[in-house]
Motif scaffolding. Structure first.
Motif, PDB file in Angstrom:
ATOM      1  N   LEU A 140     -19.846  -4.403 -45.289  1.00 43.60           N
ATOM      2  CA  LEU A 140     -20.985  -4.114 -46.011  1.00 43.60           C
ATOM      3  C   LEU A 140     -21.607  -4.817 -46.985  1.00 43.60           C
ATOM      4  O   LEU A 140     -22.847  -4.533 -47.274  1.00 43.60           O
ATOM      5  CB  LEU A 140     -20.088  -2.885 -47.139  1.00 43.60           C
ATOM      6  CG  LEU A 140     -19.463  -1.628 -46.121  1.00 43.60           C
ATOM      7  CD1 LEU A 140     -18.485  -0.837 -47.118  1.00 43.60           C
ATOM      8  CD2 LEU A 140     -20.528  -0.660 -45.447  1.00 43.60           C
ATOM      9  N   ARG A 141     -21.078  -5.993 -47.413  1.00 45.44           N
ATOM     10  CA  ARG A 141     -21.837  -6.921 -48.194  1.00 45.44           C
ATOM     11  C   ARG A 141     -22.782  -7.301 -47.532  1.00 45.44           C
ATOM     12  O   ARG A 141     -24.220  -7.535 -48.094  1.00 45.44           O
ATOM     13  CB  ARG A 141     -20.862  -7.852 -48.990  1.00 45.44           C
ATOM     14  CG  ARG A 141     -20.038  -7.540 -50.178  1.00 45.44           C
ATOM     15  CD  ARG A 141     -19.178  -8.621 -50.696  1.00 45.44           C
ATOM     16  NE  ARG A 141     -19.828  -9.778 -50.842  1.00 45.44           N
ATOM     17  CZ  ARG A 141     -20.439 -10.168 -51.958  1.00 45.44           C
ATOM     18  NH1 ARG A 141     -20.583  -9.194 -53.033  1.00 45.44           N
ATOM     19  NH2 ARG A 141     -20.701 -11.451 -52.130  1.00 45.44           N
TER      20      ARG A 141
ATOM     21  N   GLU B 232     -16.819 -20.024 -55.352  1.00 47.51           N
ATOM     22  CA  GLU B 232     -15.544 -19.270 -56.160  1.00 47.51           C
ATOM     23  C   GLU B 232     -15.730 -17.837 -56.005  1.00 47.51           C
ATOM     24  O   GLU B 232     -14.749 -16.965 -55.980  1.00 47.51           O
ATOM     25  CB  GLU B 232     -15.746 -19.680 -57.568  1.00 47.51           C
ATOM     26  CG  GLU B 232     -14.450 -19.328 -58.307  1.00 47.51           C
ATOM     27  CD  GLU B 232     -14.415 -19.960 -59.723  1.00 47.51           C
ATOM     28  OE1 GLU B 232     -13.319 -19.856 -60.512  1.00 47.51           O
ATOM     29  OE2 GLU B 232     -15.148 -20.981 -59.924  1.00 47.51           O
ATOM     30  N   GLU B 233     -17.120 -17.294 -56.070  1.00 44.59           N
ATOM     31  CA  GLU B 233     -17.259 -16.006 -55.901  1.00 44.59           C
ATOM     32  C   GLU B 233     -16.847 -15.266 -54.613  1.00 44.59           C
ATOM     33  O   GLU B 233     -16.345 -14.125 -54.624  1.00 44.59           O
ATOM     34  CB  GLU B 233     -18.944 -15.622 -56.062  1.00 44.59           C
ATOM     35  CG  GLU B 233     -19.211 -14.271 -56.179  1.00 44.59           C
ATOM     36  CD  GLU B 233     -20.481 -13.841 -56.291  1.00 44.59           C
ATOM     37  OE1 GLU B 233     -20.885 -12.716 -56.086  1.00 44.59           O
ATOM     38  OE2 GLU B 233     -21.429 -14.690 -56.294  1.00 44.59           O
ATOM     39  N   THR B 234     -16.828 -16.162 -53.434  1.00 47.52           N
ATOM     40  CA  THR B 234     -16.283 -15.509 -52.210  1.00 47.52           C
ATOM     41  C   THR B 234     -14.744 -15.261 -52.557  1.00 47.52           C
ATOM     42  O   THR B 234     -14.279 -14.616 -52.153  1.00 47.52           O
ATOM     43  CB  THR B 234     -16.537 -16.594 -50.991  1.00 47.52           C
ATOM     44  OG1 THR B 234     -17.927 -16.958 -50.951  1.00 47.52           O
ATOM     45  CG2 THR B 234     -15.502 -16.248 -50.080  1.00 47.52           C
TER      46      THR B 234
ATOM     47  N   ALA C  41     -21.456  -6.514 -56.188  1.00 48.29           N
ATOM     48  CA  ALA C  41     -21.112  -7.076 -57.589  1.00 48.29           C
ATOM     49  C   ALA C  41     -21.534  -8.568 -57.735  1.00 48.29           C
ATOM     50  O   ALA C  41     -20.958  -9.328 -56.813  1.00 48.29           O
ATOM     51  CB  ALA C  41     -19.942  -6.659 -58.287  1.00 48.29           C
ATOM     52  N   ARG C  42     -22.317  -9.140 -58.643  1.00 52.39           N
ATOM     53  CA  ARG C  42     -22.130 -10.505 -58.916  1.00 52.39           C
ATOM     54  C   ARG C  42     -21.189 -10.776 -60.004  1.00 52.39           C
ATOM     55  O   ARG C  42     -21.214 -10.604 -61.239  1.00 52.39           O
ATOM     56  CB  ARG C  42     -23.628 -10.973 -59.331  1.00 52.39           C
ATOM     57  CG  ARG C  42     -24.822 -10.576 -58.359  1.00 52.39           C
ATOM     58  CD  ARG C  42     -24.736 -11.703 -57.229  1.00 52.39           C
ATOM     59  NE  ARG C  42     -24.924 -13.132 -57.748  1.00 52.39           N
ATOM     60  CZ  ARG C  42     -24.699 -13.960 -56.676  1.00 52.39           C
ATOM     61  NH1 ARG C  42     -24.502 -13.772 -55.417  1.00 52.39           N
ATOM     62  NH2 ARG C  42     -24.762 -15.301 -57.100  1.00 52.39           N
TER      63      ARG C  42
ATOM     64  N   ALA D  35     -11.677 -16.628 -67.595  1.00 54.09           N
ATOM     65  CA  ALA D  35     -11.263 -15.400 -67.804  1.00 54.09           C
ATOM     66  C   ALA D  35     -11.556 -14.200 -66.999  1.00 54.09           C
ATOM     67  O   ALA D  35     -10.487 -13.072 -66.969  1.00 54.09           O
ATOM     68  CB  ALA D  35     -11.801 -15.120 -69.316  1.00 54.09           C
ATOM     69  N   ALA D  36     -12.554 -14.257 -66.194  1.00 56.25           N
ATOM     70  CA  ALA D  36     -12.601 -13.407 -65.250  1.00 56.25           C
ATOM     71  C   ALA D  36     -11.825 -13.362 -64.197  1.00 56.25           C
ATOM     72  O   ALA D  36     -11.462 -12.216 -63.874  1.00 56.25           O
ATOM     73  CB  ALA D  36     -14.365 -13.505 -64.902  1.00 56.25           C
ATOM     74  N   VAL D  37     -11.578 -14.379 -63.709  1.00 54.97           N
ATOM     75  CA  VAL D  37     -10.550 -14.390 -62.787  1.00 54.97           C
ATOM     76  C   VAL D  37      -9.159 -13.852 -63.014  1.00 54.97           C
ATOM     77  O   VAL D  37      -8.506 -13.129 -62.450  1.00 54.97           O
ATOM     78  CB  VAL D  37     -10.225 -16.032 -62.062  1.00 54.97           C
ATOM     79  CG1 VAL D  37      -9.247 -15.979 -60.973  1.00 54.97           C
ATOM     80  CG2 VAL D  37     -11.675 -16.520 -61.688  1.00 54.97           C
TER      81      VAL D  37
END
Length: 260
Positions: free
Chosen positions: A232-233, A141-143, A170-171, A177-179
């Motif tokens: 860059l990541r 999901e972070e991707t 960033a992690r 809620a964050a999404v």
């Protein structure tokens, strides 16, 4: 006694790595190229027509952008299964975007509005594909959150073209809620991009050609920014976020890289 794992020391930047970062900066500068500038100009010529629309219609853009980004976010992983697994190149995504734009622009503004979620999904899918090329987990999901961050890069004709390097290392929180919060942050910038697309597609039939061209350009634009963002990541994972982004910003400004 609890043992602590020592923090990994970032590898030093080598001339080869610095050259790679500089190439990514050059790619970002080129993202808003000749074709994109031409489309921005075309959009500007018919933008007055959009201003004549009812306020409720103009107000739809932000909501459409939010809905389209959320839909694309949800579909990104599922689209990699079945027939979707064969869609795996920047070139093919550009073709899909071009065909979608042509169909959306054929009927003028009504069909262009209806086509926006499709175009957004194609672009998101293209960005997601780039992420996997740089070692990001396609099912994480972070991707997908990082893909959303690419949509916050602004767009043609804006003053903030390019990636937001705050997201490089960033992690991101993976809560609902964050999404929602990230989409709310990104949507206004993406809505500004969509307004250029709609302006170019506003004339029926002629809008088909404009729609094909704008979609091709927008896929190309966001794919280029995705290569920069995820490139860059990948480098930051080895060499540290601070060192990588410092060299990147110096390269963007046309300055010599800092001494490392």
């Amino acid at each position: 006694m609890k043992q602590t794992v020592p923090a990994r020391v970032p590898a030093p930047l080598t001339p080869v790595v610095i050259a790679e970062i500089t190439a990514l900066a050059a790619r970002q500068r080129k993202a808003n190229g000749v074709l994109m500038r031409a489309i921005t100009y075309l959009g500007g010529q018919v933008e007055d027509g959009l201003k004549m629309l009812p306020a409720a219609t103009r107000a739809q853009l932000d909501g459409i952008a939010r809905t389209a980004l959320r839909q694309s976010y949800d579909l990104a992983s599922r689209s990699r299964t079945g027939a979707g697994r064969n869609v795996g190149s920047d070139r093919l995504h550009r073709l899909m975007g071009t065909l979608s734009g042509a169909m959306g622009g054929f009927g003028g503004l009504p069909t262009a509005l209806a086509e926006l979620p499709v175009a957004t999904t194609v672009i998101f899918r293209a960005v997601h594909h780039v992420a996997t090329e740089y070692g990001e987990d396609p099912d994480a999901e972070e991707t997908r959150m990082q893909c959303l961050a690419v949509f916050g890069a602004g767009g043609p004709g804006t003053q903030d073209d390019g990636i937001d390097t705050a997201f490089i290392g960033a992690r991101l929180s993976l809560s609902g809620a964050a999404v929602h919060g990230l989409i709310a942050r990104v949507a206004p910038k993406f809505a500004a991009v969509l307004s250029q697309k709609l302006a170019a597609q506003a004339v029926p039939v002629l809008g088909a050609a404009a729609g094909a061209g704008t979609n091709y350009a927008f896929v190309d634009y966001y794919v280029a920014l995705a290569h920069v963002h995820f490139g860059l990541r990948r480098l930051a994972r080895t060499h540290g976020e601070e060192a990588v982004t410092e060299v990147f910003h110096h390269a963007l400004a046309g300055a010599k890289p800092p001494q490392t």
